[in-house]
Design a protein around this motif. Structure first.
Motif, PDB file in Angstrom:
ATOM      1  N   MET A 116       0.710  -1.151  -0.237  1.00 31.07           N
ATOM      2  CA  MET A 116      -0.165  -0.391   0.497  1.00 31.07           C
ATOM      3  C   MET A 116       1.257   1.328   0.138  1.00 31.07           C
ATOM      4  O   MET A 116       0.823   2.542  -0.107  1.00 31.07           O
ATOM      5  CB  MET A 116      -0.952   0.184   0.980  1.00 31.07           C
ATOM      6  CG  MET A 116      -1.979   1.185   1.206  1.00 31.07           C
ATOM      7  SD  MET A 116      -3.139   0.888   2.621  1.00 31.07           S
ATOM      8  CE  MET A 116      -2.359   2.213   4.021  1.00 31.07           C
ATOM      9  N   GLU A 174       2.112   2.055  -3.159  1.00 29.89           N
ATOM     10  CA  GLU A 174       1.052   3.229  -3.832  1.00 29.89           C
ATOM     11  C   GLU A 174       0.544   4.205  -3.790  1.00 29.89           C
ATOM     12  O   GLU A 174       0.026   4.952  -5.047  1.00 29.89           O
ATOM     13  CB  GLU A 174      -0.293   1.587  -3.850  1.00 29.89           C
ATOM     14  CG  GLU A 174      -1.197   2.521  -4.873  1.00 29.89           C
ATOM     15  CD  GLU A 174      -1.276   2.813  -6.506  1.00 29.89           C
ATOM     16  OE1 GLU A 174      -0.787   3.759  -7.228  1.00 29.89           O
ATOM     17  OE2 GLU A 174      -0.760   1.821  -7.278  1.00 29.89           O
ATOM     18  N   ILE A 175       0.516   4.465  -2.649  1.00 28.67           N
ATOM     19  CA  ILE A 175       0.770   6.254  -1.926  1.00 28.67           C
ATOM     20  C   ILE A 175       1.446   6.738  -2.282  1.00 28.67           C
ATOM     21  O   ILE A 175       1.250   8.128  -2.938  1.00 28.67           O
ATOM     22  CB  ILE A 175       0.788   6.093  -0.323  1.00 28.67           C
ATOM     23  CG1 ILE A 175      -1.016   5.127   0.032  1.00 28.67           C
ATOM     24  CG2 ILE A 175       0.698   7.014   0.215  1.00 28.67           C
ATOM     25  CD1 ILE A 175      -1.084   5.268   1.161  1.00 28.67           C
ATOM     26  N   LEU A 218       0.953   7.409  -6.236  1.00 26.22           N
ATOM     27  CA  LEU A 218      -0.105   8.500  -6.382  1.00 26.22           C
ATOM     28  C   LEU A 218       0.396   9.907  -5.902  1.00 26.22           C
ATOM     29  O   LEU A 218      -0.158  10.431  -6.673  1.00 26.22           O
ATOM     30  CB  LEU A 218      -1.647   8.006  -5.271  1.00 26.22           C
ATOM     31  CG  LEU A 218      -2.197   7.120  -5.607  1.00 26.22           C
ATOM     32  CD1 LEU A 218      -3.143   6.370  -4.529  1.00 26.22           C
ATOM     33  CD2 LEU A 218      -3.108   6.761  -7.006  1.00 26.22           C
ATOM     34  N   VAL A 272      -2.410  12.773  -0.450  1.00 24.02           N
ATOM     35  CA  VAL A 272      -2.845  11.378  -0.601  1.00 24.02           C
ATOM     36  C   VAL A 272      -3.101  10.592   0.802  1.00 24.02           C
ATOM     37  O   VAL A 272      -4.708   9.992   0.839  1.00 24.02           O
ATOM     38  CB  VAL A 272      -1.461  11.151  -2.193  1.00 24.02           C
ATOM     39  CG1 VAL A 272      -2.059   9.100  -1.431  1.00 24.02           C
ATOM     40  CG2 VAL A 272      -1.469  11.619  -2.600  1.00 24.02           C
ATOM     41  N   TRP A 282      -6.622   9.210   1.065  1.00 22.44           N
ATOM     42  CA  TRP A 282      -7.001   7.560   1.723  1.00 22.44           C
ATOM     43  C   TRP A 282      -7.581   7.916   2.857  1.00 22.44           C
ATOM     44  O   TRP A 282      -9.134   6.683   2.221  1.00 22.44           O
ATOM     45  CB  TRP A 282      -5.479   7.434   1.474  1.00 22.44           C
ATOM     46  CG  TRP A 282      -5.814   6.100   1.734  1.00 22.44           C
ATOM     47  CD1 TRP A 282      -6.378   5.046   2.333  1.00 22.44           C
ATOM     48  CD2 TRP A 282      -5.530   5.022   0.051  1.00 22.44           C
ATOM     49  NE1 TRP A 282      -5.824   3.930   2.199  1.00 22.44           N
ATOM     50  CE2 TRP A 282      -5.520   3.613   0.419  1.00 22.44           C
ATOM     51  CE3 TRP A 282      -4.669   5.332  -1.174  1.00 22.44           C
ATOM     52  CZ2 TRP A 282      -4.934   2.591   0.187  1.00 22.44           C
ATOM     53  CZ3 TRP A 282      -4.555   4.107  -1.774  1.00 22.44           C
ATOM     54  CH2 TRP A 282      -4.584   3.172  -1.450  1.00 22.44           C
ATOM     55  N   ALA A 332      -8.600  -2.168  -1.041  1.00 26.56           N
ATOM     56  CA  ALA A 332      -6.909  -1.099  -1.265  1.00 26.56           C
ATOM     57  C   ALA A 332      -6.823  -0.859  -2.820  1.00 26.56           C
ATOM     58  O   ALA A 332      -7.398   0.830  -3.232  1.00 26.56           O
ATOM     59  CB  ALA A 332      -5.966  -1.355  -0.836  1.00 26.56           C
ATOM     60  N   GLU A 333      -8.092  -1.430  -3.568  1.00 26.02           N
ATOM     61  CA  GLU A 333      -8.017  -0.919  -5.245  1.00 26.02           C
ATOM     62  C   GLU A 333      -9.480   0.051  -4.863  1.00 26.02           C
ATOM     63  O   GLU A 333      -9.092   0.409  -5.675  1.00 26.02           O
ATOM     64  CB  GLU A 333      -8.096  -2.430  -6.188  1.00 26.02           C
ATOM     65  CG  GLU A 333      -7.185  -3.241  -5.494  1.00 26.02           C
ATOM     66  CD  GLU A 333      -8.043  -3.908  -4.317  1.00 26.02           C
ATOM     67  OE1 GLU A 333      -8.433  -3.846  -4.151  1.00 26.02           O
ATOM     68  OE2 GLU A 333      -6.370  -4.476  -3.777  1.00 26.02           O
ATOM     69  N   THR A 391     -10.029   2.057  -3.068  1.00 27.68           N
ATOM     70  CA  THR A 391      -9.906   3.399  -2.735  1.00 27.68           C
ATOM     71  C   THR A 391      -9.366   4.349  -3.641  1.00 27.68           C
ATOM     72  O   THR A 391      -8.834   5.516  -4.012  1.00 27.68           O
ATOM     73  CB  THR A 391      -9.064   3.329  -1.209  1.00 27.68           C
ATOM     74  OG1 THR A 391      -9.811   2.715  -0.530  1.00 27.68           O
ATOM     75  CG2 THR A 391      -8.587   4.739  -0.802  1.00 27.68           C
ATOM     76  N   GLN A 392      -8.065   3.634  -3.943  1.00 30.82           N
ATOM     77  CA  GLN A 392      -6.836   3.853  -4.657  1.00 30.82           C
ATOM     78  C   GLN A 392      -7.893   4.450  -6.263  1.00 30.82           C
ATOM     79  O   GLN A 392      -6.876   5.043  -6.626  1.00 30.82           O
ATOM     80  CB  GLN A 392      -6.115   2.541  -5.231  1.00 30.82           C
ATOM     81  CG  GLN A 392      -4.932   3.273  -6.767  1.00 30.82           C
ATOM     82  CD  GLN A 392      -3.871   1.939  -7.295  1.00 30.82           C
ATOM     83  OE1 GLN A 392      -4.366   0.803  -6.203  1.00 30.82           O
ATOM     84  NE2 GLN A 392      -3.802   1.941  -8.249  1.00 30.82           N
ATOM     85  N   LYS A 393      -8.314   4.110  -7.204  1.00 29.95           N
ATOM     86  CA  LYS A 393      -9.299   4.604  -7.753  1.00 29.95           C
ATOM     87  C   LYS A 393      -9.250   5.641  -7.298  1.00 29.95           C
ATOM     88  O   LYS A 393      -9.489   6.619  -7.890  1.00 29.95           O
ATOM     89  CB  LYS A 393     -10.585   3.184  -8.595  1.00 29.95           C
ATOM     90  CG  LYS A 393      -9.905   2.177  -8.976  1.00 29.95           C
ATOM     91  CD  LYS A 393     -10.922   1.573  -9.252  1.00 29.95           C
ATOM     92  CE  LYS A 393     -10.149   0.176 -10.016  1.00 29.95           C
ATOM     93  NZ  LYS A 393     -11.656  -1.034  -9.965  1.00 29.95           N
ATOM     94  N   ARG A 418      -6.957   8.619  -6.372  1.00 30.29           N
ATOM     95  CA  ARG A 418      -6.343   8.487  -8.160  1.00 30.29           C
ATOM     96  C   ARG A 418      -7.646   9.372  -8.792  1.00 30.29           C
ATOM     97  O   ARG A 418      -7.450  10.550  -9.814  1.00 30.29           O
ATOM     98  CB  ARG A 418      -6.069   7.424  -9.091  1.00 30.29           C
ATOM     99  CG  ARG A 418      -5.293   7.587 -10.876  1.00 30.29           C
ATOM    100  CD  ARG A 418      -5.351   7.452 -11.119  1.00 30.29           C
ATOM    101  NE  ARG A 418      -3.970   6.385 -10.589  1.00 30.29           N
ATOM    102  CZ  ARG A 418      -3.341   5.018 -10.156  1.00 30.29           C
ATOM    103  NH1 ARG A 418      -4.415   4.303  -9.806  1.00 30.29           N
ATOM    104  NH2 ARG A 418      -2.354   4.944  -9.601  1.00 30.29           N
TER     105      ARG A 418
END
Length: 89
Positions: free
Chosen positions: A1, A4-5, A8, A28, A32, A49-50, A52-54, A57
């Motif tokens: 994670m 990814e942060i 982002l 970010v 998040w 998390a996917e 949240t990531q979308k 983004r």
């Protein structure tokens, strides 16, 4: 994670070069956490998390270049950024 942060945060800094990487990462992380907390308070199940990531983004794409406008509409973020980093001018 954390990777990814960081990605982002780099995307956000590309959209808004006036931010330092530390400020972008703080944004970010705040976005998040806010998304996940809001969903939990609303009683929505955790979708991973996917999702949240979308969303983060999407927010970066929509608001990243104009965070000043976003801060005007959502002043709690200005306070949180100021607490975690240097003030945003």
């Amino acid at each position: 994670m954390q990777e990814e942060i960081q990605r982002l945060a780099e995307e956000l800094q590309e959209k808004n070069p006036s931010l330092t990487i530390l400020e972008a990462r703080s944004w970010v992380e705040l976005l998040w956490e806010d998304f996940e907390t809001t969903r939990a308070k609303a009683g929505r199940k955790y979708e991973g998390a996917e999702v949240t990531q979308k969303i983060v983004r999407y927010w970066i794409q929509q608001y990243g270049a104009s965070l000043d406008d976003f801060v005007k509409r959502h002043p709690k973020y200005q306070k949180l950024i100021n607490e975690s980093n240097r003030p945003i001018h």
